[in-house]
Each structure stands twice: as C-alpha cells, then as structure tokens.
Design a protein around this motif. Structure first.
Motif, PDB file in Angstrom:
ATOM      1  N   ASP A 111      39.435  48.053  45.703  1.00  0.00           N
ATOM      2  CA  ASP A 111      39.106  47.845  44.234  1.00  0.00           C
ATOM      3  C   ASP A 111      38.787  49.055  43.582  1.00  0.00           C
ATOM      4  OD1 ASP A 111      36.783  48.568  45.783  1.00  0.00           O
ATOM      5  OD2 ASP A 111      35.960  46.846  45.343  1.00  0.00           O
ATOM      6  N   SER A 167      41.373  41.329  47.534  1.00  0.00           N
ATOM      7  CA  SER A 167      40.777  42.614  47.192  1.00  0.00           C
ATOM      8  C   SER A 167      39.620  42.936  48.085  1.00  0.00           C
ATOM      9  CB  SER A 167      39.845  42.496  45.862  1.00  0.00           C
ATOM     10  OG  SER A 167      39.255  43.588  45.196  1.00  0.00           O
ATOM     11  N   HIS A 195      36.732  46.244  49.433  1.00  0.00           N
ATOM     12  CA  HIS A 195      36.188  47.412  48.857  1.00  0.00           C
ATOM     13  C   HIS A 195      36.498  48.977  49.474  1.00  0.00           C
ATOM     14  CE1 HIS A 195      32.899  49.302  46.700  1.00  0.00           C
ATOM     15  NE2 HIS A 195      32.344  49.631  47.932  1.00  0.00           N
ATOM     16  N   ALA A 217      29.823  33.966  40.453  1.00  0.00           N
ATOM     17  CA  ALA A 217      30.355  35.124  40.512  1.00  0.00           C
ATOM     18  C   ALA A 217      29.497  36.140  41.049  1.00  0.00           C
ATOM     19  CB  ALA A 217      30.305  35.688  38.654  1.00  0.00           C
ATOM     20  N   VAL A 218      28.147  35.904  40.989  1.00  0.00           N
ATOM     21  CA  VAL A 218      27.116  37.104  41.578  1.00  0.00           C
ATOM     22  C   VAL A 218      27.317  37.168  43.254  1.00  0.00           C
ATOM     23  CG1 VAL A 218      24.622  37.431  42.125  1.00  0.00           C
ATOM     24  CG2 VAL A 218      25.457  36.907  39.621  1.00  0.00           C
ATOM     25  N   GLN A 239      30.724  38.346  44.268  1.00  0.00           N
ATOM     26  CA  GLN A 239      30.752  39.810  44.226  1.00  0.00           C
ATOM     27  C   GLN A 239      30.036  40.485  45.225  1.00  0.00           C
ATOM     28  OE1 GLN A 239      29.041  41.571  40.553  1.00  0.00           O
ATOM     29  NE2 GLN A 239      30.168  43.507  40.841  1.00  0.00           N
ATOM     30  N   TRP A 240      28.759  39.888  45.523  1.00  0.00           N
ATOM     31  CA  TRP A 240      28.055  40.447  46.733  1.00  0.00           C
ATOM     32  C   TRP A 240      28.559  40.289  47.969  1.00  0.00           C
ATOM     33  CZ3 TRP A 240      25.890  39.372  51.372  1.00  0.00           C
ATOM     34  CH2 TRP A 240      25.023  40.238  51.879  1.00  0.00           C
ATOM     35  N   GLN A 273      32.039  40.342  48.410  1.00  0.00           N
ATOM     36  CA  GLN A 273      33.034  41.428  48.504  1.00  0.00           C
ATOM     37  C   GLN A 273      32.759  42.580  48.827  1.00  0.00           C
ATOM     38  OE1 GLN A 273      35.839  40.900  45.070  1.00  0.00           O
ATOM     39  NE2 GLN A 273      36.197  43.407  45.339  1.00  0.00           N
ATOM     40  N   MET A 274      31.222  43.008  48.200  1.00  0.00           N
ATOM     41  CA  MET A 274      31.138  44.156  48.243  1.00  0.00           C
ATOM     42  C   MET A 274      30.445  44.735  49.541  1.00  0.00           C
ATOM     43  SD  MET A 274      31.581  46.010  45.577  1.00  0.00           S
ATOM     44  CE  MET A 274      30.617  47.342  45.783  1.00  0.00           C
ATOM     45  N   ASN A 278      32.894  41.800  52.778  1.00  0.00           N
ATOM     46  CA  ASN A 278      34.302  42.372  52.497  1.00  0.00           C
ATOM     47  C   ASN A 278      35.323  41.319  52.737  1.00  0.00           C
ATOM     48  OD1 ASN A 278      36.289  44.363  51.934  1.00  0.00           O
ATOM     49  ND2 ASN A 278      35.093  45.736  52.806  1.00  0.00           N
ATOM     50  N   TRP A 280      36.984  36.411  52.284  1.00  0.00           N
ATOM     51  CA  TRP A 280      37.974  35.909  51.231  1.00  0.00           C
ATOM     52  C   TRP A 280      38.269  34.450  51.984  1.00  0.00           C
ATOM     53  CZ3 TRP A 280      43.182  34.587  52.565  1.00  0.00           C
ATOM     54  CH2 TRP A 280      43.579  34.119  51.313  1.00  0.00           C
TER      55      TRP A 280
END
Length: 335
Positions: free
Chosen positions: A162, A182, A184, A263-264, A267-268, A270-271, A274, A278
């Motif tokens: 990303d 995606s 990080h 969304a929140v 995103q958490w 993914q960051m 990781n 998915w």
C-alpha cells in the motif's frame, strides 16, 4: 533485508520445490532468496539469474518449469510480471511490474546501471537502452493472454504494497485474477513483509495442495485492540502463533452504521493483522451461528455465550492475557 533472527517454518512446503523469480537489476543470490530458503528450510529453492533481455528470460523460465516442475512460483516486481505468464503453476506475484517499459522510463533507468546483487556470470553493470525498453513493453503486452478460470480463482495470488512508490498494478491484476491482496509495505521485500505477508499465502497454497483442513479459531476484534484502537499487548504475537496451526477469522459486530464501521475495522485489520485478515473478517451480530472450534471474545454479547464450540472469555481467568491464550493453545498441539 533486515539482519535479524529469521523464523523458520520446517513443516511448510516440506519436500517441495519453489521457483523464485527476482526483480529488475537483481539476481538469484539476493538476500530475499537467502531469507526465503531459511524460512522454508524443508523446501528446495530454485533461483536463477535472469537474462537482461525479456524474451531470453521467459525462455529460461519456461524451460526451468518444464525440467524442475516447481510446486510454487514466487515472483517479485519484474519477476512477478514474468511469473504471471508461467501458466499452470501455483504462483505468488509480489508488486508485479506489468508496465515494465513505462516504469523504466518513469524512474530514470535509461543508461548505465549496476546489478544490486552478485551474479554467477560475474557481470556487474548493464545498459538500459530505448530498444531494451521497447522489448519490455512488448513482453508485458503478452501478460494475461492465457488466464484460465481455475488460475483466476484459486492458483494465483497478487500481493500489492500500500506504500509502493514504483508500481501500481493492483487494478490491472484484479481484472484477471480474484486474489488481489493489499499488504502494509513498500516495493522491496524485507523480513517483516516476508513473514507477515508472503508466508501466510504460502501456507494457504500449501494447505490447498495437501488438502489440509485446520481447526477454526474466531477472534473478536475487541480482543485484539484496546478501547483507544491500539494493538492489545501480545495480541498480534498470539495471532501469528495461532495462524501456524489454525484457520483464523477476525469477528466484528455489524452495527446500524455498518458501512462506516466496516471500513474502520477493515482498515485496522489491514494495518495491524495484515494479509492473514484478507477474506478472513466476519461481521455478525449472531456469533452463536458461527461454525468453528474456538471463539476468543471478551464479551458474551451478540450470541457469543451460545457459541457452539469452545469459548475462551478473554480478560478473565484463566485467559486474562494473550500470553495465557498462547500457553493454552500450545498445550493443544494444533488440535
């Protein structure tokens, strides 16, 4: 690559062969190859030095696939572009450079360059000419020409950093393959990306090849983070420990403002979690309907109290901390 102790996965890809396809200006003697071989100690890594000219490189790779019959192909950057065209094999493409000719021009690669790693032929420098750039434009035009439905759905994974400043080809990949992920990170691989982004996908592929089904552990997102949204102490250490033996899913509730909360939470994950998160995030207000073996949850609400498997009430004895969770599962031995 970071000079740290490298975690090993001796059961992963055991007795199998992996073809590693390096990026532009690199070689089969890169630090990434050494780290992968150390991590996947029971596998055999084949990592050739690629010719500078792309048609020659593809001929070499196709011949190697014919003779070596690799169980998995991993390609990075330019190597990811080449690996996409090695149809019929399980493949992981990391930041694949599907617009290689344009990338070379955009980032000022014309002229004299030096290989980033030693090569077996001893050559240290090479020239990038306009004609060579055209050769790369021609080869990338051949990508996606023979994508089958099986490969599109099950056999090819794309990993895209990303924060990659060099290539941005996730939308192109996603037009042809389902598994666009995606992670990080940036363009070049380091120990962290290998461990937390590449190795999880290798595990998914190895499990599918072996027909291996792991026990399912659901983990409430509220057990992984504090009320302030930070990582809970030792939570990700525990998650990564569990991932080696279990099929992990992150569970969150689905409130009225679902789109915003989705969304929140995504995103958490993914960051912080990781790649293992998915396609492994579940939004539900009926945890009693989840089918699996374990649920780690600090609350009994939303049906958690009636979970059909074993519920571990995080934050209470004997599961007050994630270190205690690790100790519990270590005694189970993957059961």
């Amino acid at each position: 690559m970071e000079n740290k102790y490298v975690k090993q996965f001796p059961a992963l890809m055991k007795g199998k062969k992996i073809l590693y396809v390096h990026g532009f200006g690199s070689s089969g003697q890169s630090g990434t190859v050494a780290k992968l071989q150390e991590m996947l100690s029971a596998a055999t890594l084949v990592a050739p030095d690629l010719p500078l000219h792309p048609e020659e490189a593809m001929t070499l790779l196709r011949n190697l696939c014919s003779t070596e019959q690799p169980d998995l192909v991993i390609g990075t950057s330019m190597g990811g572009m080449y690996a996409e065209m090695l149809y019929g094999y399980d493949r992981i493409l990391v930041n694949p450079a599907f617009q290689m000719g344009d990338t070379m021009l955009k980032h000022g690669m014309l002229g004299k360059n030096t290989f980033l790693n030693p090569r077996q032929d001893g050559v240290q420098d090479f020239m990038v000419t306009k004609s060579l750039v055209e050769e790369y434009k021609d080869i990338t035009a051949q990508c996606f020409a023979q994508v089958t439905e099986e490969e599109s759905h099950d056999r090819v994974y794309g990993l895209f950093g990303d924060e990659d400043p060099l290539v941005h080809t996730m939308p192109v990949f996603a037009q042809h393959y389902r598994n666009a992920i995606s992670f990080h990170g940036e363009h070049r691989l380091n120990d962290k990306v290998l461990l937390h982004s590449v190795i999880p996908v290798v595990q998914w592929i190895d499990d599918r090849q072996e027909g291996r089904e792991r026990p399912i552990v659901y983990i409430s997102i509220d057990a992984l983070r504090t009320q302030q949204g930070n990582q809970a102490p030792s939570a990700l250490k525990a998650l990564r420990y569990l991932f080696e033996s279990y099929n992990i899913y992150i569970v969150s509730t689905a409130p009225t403002n679902a789109s915003e909360q989705l969304a929140v939470d995504m995103q958490w994950c993914q960051m912080n979690v990781n790649v293992p998160a998915w396609n492994h995030i579940v939004f539900t207000n009926q945890k009693n309907l989840l089918y699996g073996d374990y649920l780690i949850d600090p609350s009994s609400d939303f049906g958690a109290a009636d979970f059909m498997g074993t519920r571990l009430e995080f934050g209470t004895d004997p599961f007050k901390t994630w270190d205690e969770i690790i100790e519990f599962f270590s005694r189970l031995g993957g059961q």
